[in-house]
Scaffold this motif. Sequence first.
Motif, short mmCIF file in Angstrom:
data_model
loop_
_atom_site.label_atom_id
_atom_site.label_comp_id
_atom_site.label_asym_id
_atom_site.label_seq_id
_atom_site.Cartn_x
_atom_site.Cartn_y
_atom_site.Cartn_z
N LEU A 99 63.15 -14.05 71.34
CA LEU A 99 61.86 -14.72 71.42
C LEU A 99 61.21 -14.91 70.05
O LEU A 99 60.24 -15.66 69.92
N TRP A 100 61.75 -14.23 69.04
CA TRP A 100 61.25 -14.40 67.68
C TRP A 100 62.07 -15.43 66.90
O TRP A 100 61.68 -15.82 65.79
N ARG A 127 63.87 -9.67 73.47
CA ARG A 127 62.71 -9.59 72.59
C ARG A 127 63.03 -10.19 71.22
O ARG A 127 62.22 -10.93 70.65
N LEU A 134 64.38 -19.69 70.86
CA LEU A 134 63.16 -19.99 71.60
C LEU A 134 63.22 -21.39 72.20
O LEU A 134 62.86 -21.60 73.36
N GLN A 142 53.92 -19.42 74.84
CA GLN A 142 55.34 -19.74 74.97
C GLN A 142 56.11 -18.55 75.54
O GLN A 142 56.98 -18.72 76.40
N THR A 143 55.79 -17.36 75.06
CA THR A 143 56.45 -16.15 75.56
C THR A 143 56.22 -16.00 77.06
O THR A 143 57.16 -15.75 77.83
N LEU A 145 51.41 -7.99 74.87
CA LEU A 145 52.62 -8.60 74.32
C LEU A 145 52.87 -8.12 72.89
O LEU A 145 53.98 -7.72 72.53
N LEU A 181 56.53 -8.19 71.33
CA LEU A 181 56.84 -9.56 71.74
C LEU A 181 55.88 -10.54 71.06
O LEU A 181 54.75 -10.16 70.73
#
Length: 226
Positions: free
Chosen positions: A197-198, A194, A203, A172-173, A162, A167
């Motif tokens: 997700l940050w 991607r 999120l 959580q991802t 990841l 990532l």
Amino acid sequence: MISLSSPLRARASSRPATVTGRARRVLCSVPLALTWSYSGILHRVTHWPDVQFERLYGTEWIAMVPSAESLATAAKTLTAANWQPYLEFVPTTVREFMAQFSFARLEALQVAARCPALLADLAETPALTAFVSAHVELRGTTTPRWSEINAVHDRNGIFGVLEWLGLPASRQTLAILRNVVQPNLPRRFLDPLRSMLWEPKALTALQRDSALTDRQLSHYIHALAA
């Protein structure tokens, strides 16, 4: 005077040997390649476990790195009837993994062949396969880095992969990616997803959806870009 008679010649048997029983006809299956046409040029992928992508140059097949466009053409061209004889030579675990991909099946095949140690992790999080397959674009390299992926996974497991893909290396991802309904993620979604997700707000929104469809992901991506 006693005369000796000439020696008798032994007669060799002239009877041919008979074959008892019926000879069985044995059909020898030959591993098949999947072939398709892209931009007027024949492309193919060889049988498992080689899974070598090639293009026809004159009368010879030359190894090459398949483009996203070539793979997309193959996905539209190759039918279930084309795949069936090819899959007979693929291990059951790999066939079951590939069955989850209705469109990006060649990408899944390539990842499974190049990174077999990842198969168990990818079977739990199929949507991650798209990121691994597109790692050249996502990392901005010029050539595939399959051996590097294997080394990272060997050292640090799936969380190392990841991180290597850019990532967040978190549970959580993985949880969000497991909620993706169709693992055939379009390539245009990968970089924006991607980035999402940050983002803490994105999120949180993604975590609320237990079934992320392409339509929902597209909505989130456009909202983030606005």
